[in-house]
Design a protein around this motif. Structure first.
Motif, PDB file in Angstrom:
ATOM      1  N   GLU A 140       0.926  -1.263   0.054  1.00  0.00           N
ATOM      2  CA  GLU A 140      -0.008  -0.086  -0.001  1.00  0.00           C
ATOM      3  C   GLU A 140       0.978   1.269   0.139  1.00  0.00           C
ATOM      4  N   ALA A 141       2.093   1.160  -0.680  1.00  0.00           N
ATOM      5  CA  ALA A 141       2.898   2.300  -0.942  1.00  0.00           C
ATOM      6  C   ALA A 141       2.054   3.289  -1.620  1.00  0.00           C
ATOM      7  N   PHE A 142       2.483   4.617  -1.319  1.00  0.00           N
ATOM      8  CA  PHE A 142       2.023   5.953  -2.254  1.00  0.00           C
ATOM      9  C   PHE A 142       3.079   6.987  -2.424  1.00  0.00           C
ATOM     10  N   ARG A 143       2.659   7.813  -3.362  1.00  0.00           N
ATOM     11  CA  ARG A 143       3.592   8.636  -3.597  1.00  0.00           C
ATOM     12  C   ARG A 143       3.044  10.194  -3.250  1.00  0.00           C
ATOM     13  N   ASP A 144       1.646  10.349  -3.031  1.00  0.00           N
ATOM     14  CA  ASP A 144       1.164  11.514  -2.807  1.00  0.00           C
ATOM     15  C   ASP A 144       0.251  11.292  -1.739  1.00  0.00           C
ATOM     16  N   VAL A 145       0.417  11.750  -0.669  1.00  0.00           N
ATOM     17  CA  VAL A 145      -0.174  11.608   0.794  1.00  0.00           C
ATOM     18  C   VAL A 145      -1.569  12.066   0.922  1.00  0.00           C
ATOM     19  N   ASP A 146      -1.809  13.373   0.094  1.00  0.00           N
ATOM     20  CA  ASP A 146      -3.156  13.759  -0.060  1.00  0.00           C
ATOM     21  C   ASP A 146      -4.006  12.797  -0.916  1.00  0.00           C
ATOM     22  N   GLN A 147      -3.591  12.420  -1.894  1.00  0.00           N
ATOM     23  CA  GLN A 147      -4.447  11.154  -2.570  1.00  0.00           C
ATOM     24  C   GLN A 147      -4.629  10.074  -1.809  1.00  0.00           C
ATOM     25  N   ASP A 148      -3.614   9.544  -1.085  1.00  0.00           N
ATOM     26  CA  ASP A 148      -3.766   8.426  -0.242  1.00  0.00           C
ATOM     27  C   ASP A 148      -4.826   8.649   0.817  1.00  0.00           C
ATOM     28  N   VAL A 149      -4.988   9.733   1.531  1.00  0.00           N
ATOM     29  CA  VAL A 149      -5.673  10.035   2.556  1.00  0.00           C
ATOM     30  C   VAL A 149      -7.534  10.065   1.740  1.00  0.00           C
ATOM     31  N   ARG A 150      -7.485  10.608   0.552  1.00  0.00           N
ATOM     32  CA  ARG A 150      -8.688  10.472  -0.256  1.00  0.00           C
ATOM     33  C   ARG A 150      -9.160   9.233  -0.521  1.00  0.00           C
ATOM     34  N   GLN A 151      -8.224   8.259  -0.947  1.00  0.00           N
ATOM     35  CA  GLN A 151      -8.453   6.989  -1.196  1.00  0.00           C
ATOM     36  C   GLN A 151      -8.939   6.260   0.305  1.00  0.00           C
ATOM     37  N   PHE A 171      -7.063  13.887   7.385  1.00  0.00           N
ATOM     38  CA  PHE A 171      -5.935  14.901   7.535  1.00  0.00           C
ATOM     39  C   PHE A 171      -4.575  14.364   7.459  1.00  0.00           C
ATOM     40  N   VAL A 172      -3.794  15.321   7.051  1.00  0.00           N
ATOM     41  CA  VAL A 172      -2.310  14.922   7.068  1.00  0.00           C
ATOM     42  C   VAL A 172      -1.563  15.658   8.430  1.00  0.00           C
ATOM     43  N   PHE A 173      -1.090  15.157   9.118  1.00  0.00           N
ATOM     44  CA  PHE A 173      -0.169  15.405  10.244  1.00  0.00           C
ATOM     45  C   PHE A 173       1.232  15.885   9.940  1.00  0.00           C
ATOM     46  N   ASP A 174       1.566  17.232  10.140  1.00  0.00           N
ATOM     47  CA  ASP A 174       2.881  17.892   9.775  1.00  0.00           C
ATOM     48  C   ASP A 174       3.838  17.355  10.880  1.00  0.00           C
ATOM     49  N   VAL A 175       4.722  16.422  10.687  1.00  0.00           N
ATOM     50  CA  VAL A 175       5.646  16.038  11.686  1.00  0.00           C
ATOM     51  C   VAL A 175       6.731  17.114  12.079  1.00  0.00           C
ATOM     52  N   ALA A 176       6.650  18.187  11.529  1.00  0.00           N
ATOM     53  CA  ALA A 176       7.934  19.232  11.729  1.00  0.00           C
ATOM     54  C   ALA A 176       7.060  20.432  12.487  1.00  0.00           C
ATOM     55  N   THR A 177       5.752  20.460  12.340  1.00  0.00           N
ATOM     56  CA  THR A 177       4.971  21.663  13.201  1.00  0.00           C
ATOM     57  C   THR A 177       3.878  21.048  14.180  1.00  0.00           C
ATOM     58  N   GLY A 178       3.486  19.713  14.000  1.00  0.00           N
ATOM     59  CA  GLY A 178       2.485  19.200  14.659  1.00  0.00           C
ATOM     60  C   GLY A 178       1.046  19.637  14.410  1.00  0.00           C
ATOM     61  N   LEU A 179       0.834  20.347  13.357  1.00  0.00           N
ATOM     62  CA  LEU A 179      -0.450  20.796  12.803  1.00  0.00           C
ATOM     63  C   LEU A 179      -1.159  19.564  11.705  1.00  0.00           C
ATOM     64  N   LEU A 180      -2.512  19.659  11.980  1.00  0.00           N
ATOM     65  CA  LEU A 180      -3.254  18.833  11.110  1.00  0.00           C
ATOM     66  C   LEU A 180      -3.742  19.737   9.866  1.00  0.00           C
ATOM     67  N   ARG A 181      -3.593  19.190   8.563  1.00  0.00           N
ATOM     68  CA  ARG A 181      -4.116  19.783   7.711  1.00  0.00           C
ATOM     69  C   ARG A 181      -5.338  18.926   6.883  1.00  0.00           C
ATOM     70  N   GLU A 182      -6.484  19.524   6.909  1.00  0.00           N
ATOM     71  CA  GLU A 182      -7.593  18.492   6.299  1.00  0.00           C
ATOM     72  C   GLU A 182      -7.575  18.483   4.774  1.00  0.00           C
ATOM     73  N   ILE A 183      -8.015  17.205   4.344  1.00  0.00           N
ATOM     74  CA  ILE A 183      -7.945  16.956   2.993  1.00  0.00           C
ATOM     75  C   ILE A 183      -9.389  16.931   2.815  1.00  0.00           C
ATOM     76  N   ASP A 184      -9.446  17.610   1.506  1.00  0.00           N
ATOM     77  CA  ASP A 184     -10.964  17.668   0.710  1.00  0.00           C
ATOM     78  C   ASP A 184     -11.015  16.356   0.107  1.00  0.00           C
ATOM     79  N   PRO A 185     -12.088  15.481   0.266  1.00  0.00           N
ATOM     80  CA  PRO A 185     -12.366  14.158  -0.166  1.00  0.00           C
ATOM     81  C   PRO A 185     -12.542  14.327  -1.682  1.00  0.00           C
ATOM     82  N   VAL A 186     -12.844  15.391  -2.416  1.00  0.00           N
ATOM     83  CA  VAL A 186     -13.313  15.232  -3.655  1.00  0.00           C
ATOM     84  C   VAL A 186     -12.153  15.899  -4.719  1.00  0.00           C
ATOM     85  N   THR A 187     -11.098  16.531  -4.274  1.00  0.00           N
ATOM     86  CA  THR A 187     -10.161  17.541  -4.945  1.00  0.00           C
ATOM     87  C   THR A 187      -9.326  16.300  -5.773  1.00  0.00           C
TER      88      THR A 187
END
Length: 187
Positions: A140-151, A171-187
């Motif tokens: 289940e490797a991936f190159r695009d974390v946003d797309q993997d969240v959508r999947q 969401f994608v958690f930024d390991v450098a800042t600790g912030l979550l970034r929400e992923i739009d499911p349809v983008t």
């Protein structure tokens, strides 16, 4: 390819455990549990999460999910695997979580600089050459974390086994800042 783990010199976590350095890591963990159990009091909780939420996340050691999400013991079910990928076993756990233990919401947490971004399905071929048997599971490797969240969100939302799929967010958690970034499911 080497699949064995290298154990570095004593880490801060090992030092916190406060046990002899000549034991194995598991010996140290068992000793830490004895110390924990000495002051343990049964919280009197049941297995149903107070917040009725299941968290599906990567197993990466840099993610302290309870702190990052402001969760307390008993608030959620936590399901972790490599990449936080929604596999058949994650669907199994979510189905039990929802149908038997009352969760209604699912939050998916992937993260930046995930190790699965550096792997390919060739990992399975390498394992087959090393051990003489190909694993039955996909990397289940991936190159695009946003797309993997959508999947992963799509896999949860379309599972026929899950009765509660209207509150699924990724969401994608930024390991450098600790912030979550929400992923739009349809983008």
């Amino acid at each position: 390819m080497s699949t064995s783990a290298h154990v570095p010199a004593e880490s801060n976590a090992q030092k916190r455990v406060g046990t002899r350095s000549d034991g194995t890591v598991i010996d140290r963990l068992v000793e830490a549990n004895r110390e924990y159990a000495a002051g343990f009091e049964d919280p009197g909780m049941d297995a149903r999460p107070v917040l009725h939420v299941a968290v599906v996340a990567c197993m990466d050691a840099r993610l302290d999910l309870h702190d990052a999400l402001g969760l307390e013991l008993g608030d959620c079910h936590t399901i972790r695997n490599a990449g936080g990928v929604v596999t058949d076993d994650v669907i199994r756990s979510l189905t039990i979580s929802q149908r038997a233990l009352g969760t209604r919401s699912v939050i998916l947490v992937h993260h930046t600089t995930c190790g699965l971004e550096r792997l390919t399905e060739d990992f399975r071929v390498e394992l087959e050459h090393e051990v003489g048997q190909r694993p039955s599971w996909a990397v289940e490797a991936f190159r695009d974390v946003d797309q993997d969240v959508r999947q992963s969100m799509q896999r949860v939302r379309t599972s026929p086994f899950l009765p509660h799929t209207d509150d699924v967010r990724g969401f994608v958690f930024d390991v450098a800042t600790g912030l979550l970034r929400e992923i739009d499911p349809v983008t």
